[in-house]
Design a protein around this motif. Structure first.
Motif, short mmCIF file in Angstrom:
data_model
loop_
_atom_site.label_atom_id
_atom_site.label_comp_id
_atom_site.label_asym_id
_atom_site.label_seq_id
_atom_site.Cartn_x
_atom_site.Cartn_y
_atom_site.Cartn_z
N TYR A 150 0.83 -1.20 0.00
CA TYR A 150 0.00 0.00 0.00
C TYR A 150 0.87 1.26 0.00
N ILE A 151 1.95 1.24 0.79
CA ILE A 151 2.88 2.36 0.79
C ILE A 151 3.46 2.57 -0.61
N GLY A 152 3.89 1.49 -1.23
CA GLY A 152 4.43 1.58 -2.57
C GLY A 152 3.42 2.11 -3.56
N TRP A 153 2.16 1.68 -3.44
CA TRP A 153 1.10 2.15 -4.34
C TRP A 153 0.87 3.64 -4.18
N LEU A 154 0.83 4.12 -2.93
CA LEU A 154 0.63 5.55 -2.68
C LEU A 154 1.74 6.38 -3.31
N LEU A 155 2.96 5.89 -3.18
CA LEU A 155 4.12 6.67 -3.62
C LEU A 155 4.33 6.66 -5.13
N LYS A 156 3.57 5.86 -5.84
CA LYS A 156 3.68 5.90 -7.29
C LYS A 156 3.13 7.20 -7.86
N ALA A 157 2.26 7.89 -7.10
CA ALA A 157 1.65 9.14 -7.58
C ALA A 157 1.95 10.32 -6.66
N ARG A 158 2.76 10.10 -5.63
CA ARG A 158 3.00 11.17 -4.65
C ARG A 158 4.47 11.22 -4.28
N ASN A 159 4.89 12.39 -3.82
CA ASN A 159 6.25 12.55 -3.34
C ASN A 159 6.41 11.97 -1.94
N TRP A 160 5.41 12.21 -1.09
CA TRP A 160 5.33 11.62 0.26
C TRP A 160 3.99 10.92 0.37
N LEU A 161 3.73 10.25 1.47
CA LEU A 161 2.55 9.39 1.55
C LEU A 161 1.24 10.12 1.31
N ALA A 162 1.09 11.32 1.88
CA ALA A 162 -0.19 12.03 1.77
C ALA A 162 -0.18 13.13 0.72
N GLY A 163 0.94 13.32 0.02
CA GLY A 163 1.00 14.38 -0.97
C GLY A 163 2.42 14.79 -1.28
N ASP A 164 2.59 16.09 -1.54
CA ASP A 164 3.89 16.59 -1.98
C ASP A 164 4.83 16.89 -0.83
N ARG A 165 4.32 16.96 0.39
CA ARG A 165 5.14 17.34 1.53
C ARG A 165 5.13 16.29 2.62
N LEU A 166 6.22 16.25 3.37
CA LEU A 166 6.30 15.41 4.55
C LEU A 166 5.18 15.79 5.51
N SER A 167 4.56 14.78 6.14
CA SER A 167 3.43 15.05 7.04
C SER A 167 3.39 14.02 8.16
N TYR A 168 2.40 14.20 9.02
CA TYR A 168 2.17 13.23 10.09
C TYR A 168 2.01 11.82 9.54
N ALA A 169 1.48 11.69 8.33
CA ALA A 169 1.27 10.37 7.75
C ALA A 169 2.60 9.63 7.60
N ASP A 170 3.61 10.32 7.09
CA ASP A 170 4.93 9.71 6.94
C ASP A 170 5.55 9.38 8.29
N LEU A 171 5.40 10.28 9.25
CA LEU A 171 5.99 10.05 10.57
C LEU A 171 5.34 8.86 11.26
N ALA A 172 4.01 8.75 11.14
CA ALA A 172 3.32 7.63 11.76
C ALA A 172 3.75 6.32 11.13
N ALA A 173 3.76 6.27 9.80
CA ALA A 173 4.16 5.05 9.11
C ALA A 173 5.59 4.65 9.48
N ALA A 174 6.49 5.61 9.44
CA ALA A 174 7.90 5.31 9.72
C ALA A 174 8.12 4.90 11.16
N ALA A 175 7.38 5.49 12.08
CA ALA A 175 7.53 5.13 13.49
C ALA A 175 7.17 3.67 13.73
N HIS A 176 6.06 3.23 13.16
CA HIS A 176 5.64 1.84 13.34
C HIS A 176 6.58 0.89 12.60
N ILE A 177 6.94 1.25 11.38
CA ILE A 177 7.83 0.39 10.61
C ILE A 177 9.19 0.26 11.28
#
Length: 229
Positions: A150-177
């Motif tokens: 799912y992460i890979g699918w999101l990033l096929k159309a985006r620079n970061w998980l939720a869009g063009d900028r780093l956000s809480y979404a990236d921090l949450a995903a990375a923290a758990h991973i």
């Protein structure tokens, strides 16, 4: 400020990352939540990490609430570095994905792996300690694969998980991973796009303190602190 946390609580790691991205350096107070320390329960009767305590004693419990609180009290002053964007639609997408990892990924992957492989070693048997449940571990290892896809699918159309900028979404995903990666349970060879994204985010200065964390008797995987894995 003080942050009551556990080094391998994924929600605590999320808060540590977001505070660091905002240049905030709390004093860390480690909590073993199964001990139900009375002073900690006074801060949050739920007895769960993390809990952020401001210098005036005001306590903010829970990763999601802390994230909203930091955005409301500090976010506007950070301009383009704000972890929750101003646009309402973009904010919804960030919140949706942060919840995906803080809730769904936690339930299906990071919580069972951390509980079975780390926490149970230190918990008294009457509080759930003992040998790991291998069935739970196998299920979590299977679940991590579709989250990685799912992460890979999101990033096929985006620079970061939720869009063009780093956000809480990236921090949450990375923290758990990061917790799962410490245990060697992320199949990085299955999705190159997700792997590249994680290499980017764990190369940020905010990630360095997490990569320095180790647990006695449980060495990190070979990929954990390797920025070019």
């Amino acid at each position: 400020m003080h942050l009551h946390h556990h080094p391998f609580c994924p929600h605590s790691r999320f808060v540590r990352l977001l505070l660091s991205e905002y240049g905030l350096e709390p004093t860390l107070v480690e909590e073993r939540v199964w001990e139900r320390r009375p002073d900690f329960l006074m801060l949050d009767p739920a007895g769960a990490t993390p809990v952020l305590v401001e210098p005036n004693g005001f306590a903010v419990p829970g990763a999601t609430i802390i994230g909203e609180y930091i955005d409301e009290t500090r976010g506007a002053s950070y301009g383009d570095r704000r972890m929750l964007p101003v646009d309402i639609g973009a904010r919804v997408e960030v919140r949706r994905l942060a919840a995906w990892f803080n809730d769904k990924f936690f339930l299906e992957v990071s919580e069972p792996l951390v509980r079975e492989k780390i926490f149970k070693r230190f918990m008294p048997r009457e509080f759930g300690g003992g040998p790991p449940d291998m069935q739970a571990i196998r299920a979590a290892r299977a679940n991590v694969r579709y989250h990685l896809q799912y992460i890979g699918w999101l990033l096929k159309a985006r620079n970061w998980l939720a869009g063009d900028r780093l956000s809480y979404a990236d921090l949450a995903a990375a923290a758990h991973i990061s917790c799962v990666d410490y245990l060697g349970d992320v199949p990085w060879d299955e999705d190159e796009t997700a792997r590249t994204w994680y290499a980017r985010i764990k190369s940020r200065p905010s990630f360095r303190p997490l990569l320095a964390v180790t647990m006695a008797g449980i060495p990190p995987s070979a990929t954990y602190a390797d920025l070019d894995f």
